[in-house]
Design a protein around this motif. Structure first.
Motif, PDB file in Angstrom:
ATOM      1  N   PHE A 238      -1.276  18.488  20.566  1.00  0.00           N
ATOM      2  CA  PHE A 238      -0.348  19.567  20.260  1.00  0.00           C
ATOM      3  C   PHE A 238      -1.176  20.734  19.743  1.00  0.00           C
ATOM      4  CE2 PHE A 238       2.238  15.837  20.272  1.00  0.00           C
ATOM      5  CZ  PHE A 238       3.512  16.247  20.662  1.00  0.00           C
ATOM      6  N   ASP A 239      -1.240  21.808  20.528  1.00  0.00           N
ATOM      7  CA  ASP A 239      -2.028  22.970  20.134  1.00  0.00           C
ATOM      8  C   ASP A 239      -1.538  23.526  18.801  1.00  0.00           C
ATOM      9  OD1 ASP A 239      -4.033  25.127  21.158  1.00  0.00           O
ATOM     10  OD2 ASP A 239      -2.295  26.276  20.487  1.00  0.00           O
ATOM     11  N   SER A 244       2.955  22.672  14.253  1.00  0.00           N
ATOM     12  CA  SER A 244       3.765  22.666  13.033  1.00  0.00           C
ATOM     13  C   SER A 244       5.166  22.121  13.284  1.00  0.00           C
ATOM     14  CB  SER A 244       3.854  24.075  12.442  1.00  0.00           C
ATOM     15  OG  SER A 244       4.485  24.964  13.338  1.00  0.00           O
ATOM     16  N   SER A 245       5.587  22.055  14.559  1.00  0.00           N
ATOM     17  CA  SER A 245       6.903  21.492  14.848  1.00  0.00           C
ATOM     18  C   SER A 245       6.956  20.018  14.455  1.00  0.00           C
ATOM     19  CB  SER A 245       7.248  21.661  16.328  1.00  0.00           C
ATOM     20  OG  SER A 245       6.369  20.902  17.147  1.00  0.00           O
ATOM     21  N   VAL A 350       3.781  25.092   3.369  1.00  0.00           N
ATOM     22  CA  VAL A 350       3.206  23.752   3.390  1.00  0.00           C
ATOM     23  C   VAL A 350       1.871  23.785   4.125  1.00  0.00           C
ATOM     24  CG1 VAL A 350       5.420  22.548   3.247  1.00  0.00           C
ATOM     25  CG2 VAL A 350       4.449  23.100   5.488  1.00  0.00           C
ATOM     26  N   ALA A 351       0.999  22.859   3.776  1.00  0.00           N
ATOM     27  CA  ALA A 351      -0.307  22.750   4.433  1.00  0.00           C
ATOM     28  C   ALA A 351      -0.637  21.283   4.635  1.00  0.00           C
ATOM     29  CB  ALA A 351      -1.394  23.424   3.594  1.00  0.00           C
ATOM     30  N   LEU A 352      -1.026  20.945   5.865  1.00  0.00           N
ATOM     31  CA  LEU A 352      -1.458  19.599   6.205  1.00  0.00           C
ATOM     32  C   LEU A 352      -2.982  19.535   6.134  1.00  0.00           C
ATOM     33  CD1 LEU A 352      -0.509  16.789   7.381  1.00  0.00           C
ATOM     34  CD2 LEU A 352      -1.079  17.735   9.636  1.00  0.00           C
ATOM     35  N   THR A 353      -3.509  18.459   5.624  1.00  0.00           N
ATOM     36  CA  THR A 353      -4.949  18.279   5.553  1.00  0.00           C
ATOM     37  C   THR A 353      -5.582  18.502   6.930  1.00  0.00           C
ATOM     38  OG1 THR A 353      -4.657  16.609   3.828  1.00  0.00           O
ATOM     39  CG2 THR A 353      -6.803  16.689   4.930  1.00  0.00           C
ATOM     40  N   SER A 437      -4.301  21.870  15.191  1.00  0.00           N
ATOM     41  CA  SER A 437      -4.006  21.107  16.397  1.00  0.00           C
ATOM     42  C   SER A 437      -4.020  19.623  16.063  1.00  0.00           C
ATOM     43  CB  SER A 437      -5.033  21.402  17.478  1.00  0.00           C
ATOM     44  OG  SER A 437      -4.985  22.751  17.883  1.00  0.00           O
ATOM     45  N   LEU A 438      -3.135  18.870  16.728  1.00  0.00           N
ATOM     46  CA  LEU A 438      -2.970  17.453  16.397  1.00  0.00           C
ATOM     47  C   LEU A 438      -3.021  16.595  17.660  1.00  0.00           C
ATOM     48  CD1 LEU A 438       0.009  17.838  13.889  1.00  0.00           C
ATOM     49  CD2 LEU A 438      -2.374  17.361  13.283  1.00  0.00           C
TER      50      LEU A 438
END
Length: 448
Positions: A238-239, A244-245, A350-353, A437-438
């Motif tokens: 996921f770009d 973030s979705s 919010v922030a993801l590691t 990106s995930l």
């Protein structure tokens, strides 16, 4: 002296008391906005608006009612209060509603330190038009772009004040400067469209019109010649544009209102692992120059930084006062509301590691699979987490992008997907959701 949001909020509270309310809170927002759209090198649309919105919530015992208006005349305020009290008398009782205890309220929170409003003068319409034209010109200069569907620039500024009969009174100003462009490449049935844009509190932080237009054009050109990917089980990246979705679905699942209704696939997951062990999801409503930062929530409670997920473990729900009472918990100061609605829980920044790898590293590790840059529609079951979304992006073979793809569907289960996230290191730090990106292994693609 002209009325201010603060004086109007206090006037609404006084009117509510005279009308017989046991308690009340009032929110007043005034502001102005300017938007400019250009097309084919000419001004297409220009709009300026100014206005004020007033909202009043009254409580009679355990009954409440809300009214709103855009008319600030004294007689209107009195009518609003009388109408709200009459409505509250007919409302059903709710044992969980009520204002905050005075001891819970924010005290001396300095909104100025958050820099939520740009002190620079409001941009002239000609400045906004020049930015929009520059973005359009930059997009058209990209080889392969056939037209620019739209280029727009905007500015808004508003002041908000919240006051309540429990003694709370606070407000702040907020400004926004934005610029967007949508480019089209190809012709006929082969046309592809893509966009780029930016929105900031401070004009000085806004990315350049040339960069925004060029990026929109390059994205549209890169998407031409798309075809459907194969059907099967494949890894998906996921770009950063849309990753973030996935975090948004997690945030929806830990929203206190959903938990209180039992309508969440994470309803039994408090204290359990919901993300990989190395990942945390931190909420910080006190980030400077951010469009959703705020010193207090919509019930007057002081906002604070908190870990929603810490080292993979879900630590708590997102709560306002009413839903906290339903669940036997304390509010997390996440109440949000409009002038015509009651408070409800919502998240801020919010922030993801982030990981240590680049997006290209993720693609290399993925081998063969899909890089998603656009999501279309959704079928999400909030109770089970079953996930299905239309997607477009690029096919990857042996770690390299080979061609664009569209008209495909991604399916999986969010609980499993969240536990398999592998983050890159490319999150944009100026967004309210800082998510890289995930990579997610083992999703089902429906294509050819």
């Amino acid at each position: 002296m002209p009325d201010t949001p603060e004086t109007l909020a206090n006037a609404l509270l006084a009117a509510a008391r005279r009308a017989g309310a046991d308690a009340a809170d009032a929110m007043v927002v005034d502001g102005r906005s300017v938007s400019i759209d250009v097309r084919a090198g000419k001004l297409e649309h220009a709009e300026r608006s100014e206005g004020i919105d007033l909202g009043l919530r009254v409580l009679l015992g355990q009954r409440q009612a809300m009214v709103s208006s855009s008319d600030a005349r004294p007689e209107t305020l009195a009518t609003m209060a009388e109408r709200a009290v009459a409505m509250a008398r007919e409302a059903p009782e709710d044992p969980y509603i009520g204002l905050a205890d005075p001891a819970q309220l924010a005290q001396d929170r300095d909104a100025g330190a958050l820099e939520l409003s740009d002190p620079a003068p409001e941009p002239a319409p000609a400045e906004l038009e020049a930015d929009a034209l520059a973005a359009e010109t930059a997009a058209l200069a990209v080889e392969g772009v056939t037209q620019v569907q739209s280029a727009s620039a905007g500015y808004s500024a508003r002041r908000l004040h919240l006051a309540a009969t429990n003694g709370f009174s606070g407000g702040y100003a907020r400004s926004t400067r934005s610029l967007y462009a949508v480019a089209i490449a190809g012709e006929g049935a082969g046309m592809e469209r893509d966009h780029d844009g930016d929105s900031r509190v401070f004009q000085a932080d806004l990315r350049s019109a040339e960069e925004i237009g060029r990026t929109a054009g390059e994205r549209a050109v890169a998407a031409t010649g798309a075809k459907k990917p194969p059907t099967g089980a494949f890894p998906v990246v996921f770009d950063e544009r849309i990753s973030s979705s996935l975090v948004g679905h997690l945030l929806g699942a830990v929203n206190g209102a959903a938990i209180a209704r039992g309508a969440s696939f994470l309803r039994d997951s408090l204290g359990q692992q919901v993300l990989p062990e190395g990942l945390s999801l931190i909420e910080d409503p006190l980030r400077r120059r951010m469009g959703v930062s705020r010193p207090f929530d919509a019930e007057g409670l002081p906002t604070r930084t908190r870990a929603i997920v810490e080292h993979g473990i879900l630590t708590g729900w997102t709560l306002d006062l009413a839903n906290a009472r339903k669940l036997g918990m304390e509010s997390t100061a996440n109440a949000q509301r409009g002038t015509g609605s009651a408070p409800s829980p919502g998240t801020y920044n919010v922030a993801l590691t982030q990981g240590e790898q680049t997006r290209d590293d993720l693609l290399r590790d993925m081998g063969t699979g899909l890089l998603v840059t656009s999501l279309i529609g959704s079928t999400i079951n909030p109770n089970t987490g079953d996930y299905s979304r239309g997607a477009a992006g690029f096919w990857v073979e042996n770690g390299e992008i080979t061609h664009p793809v569209n008209e495909c569907t991604i399916a999986g289960n969010l609980r499993d997907m969240l536990l398999r996230l592998v983050p890159a290191n490319d999150a944009r730090p100026w967004l309210s959701r800082v998510v890289p990106s995930l990579l997610v292994e083992g999703l089902t693609l429906a294509g050819e």
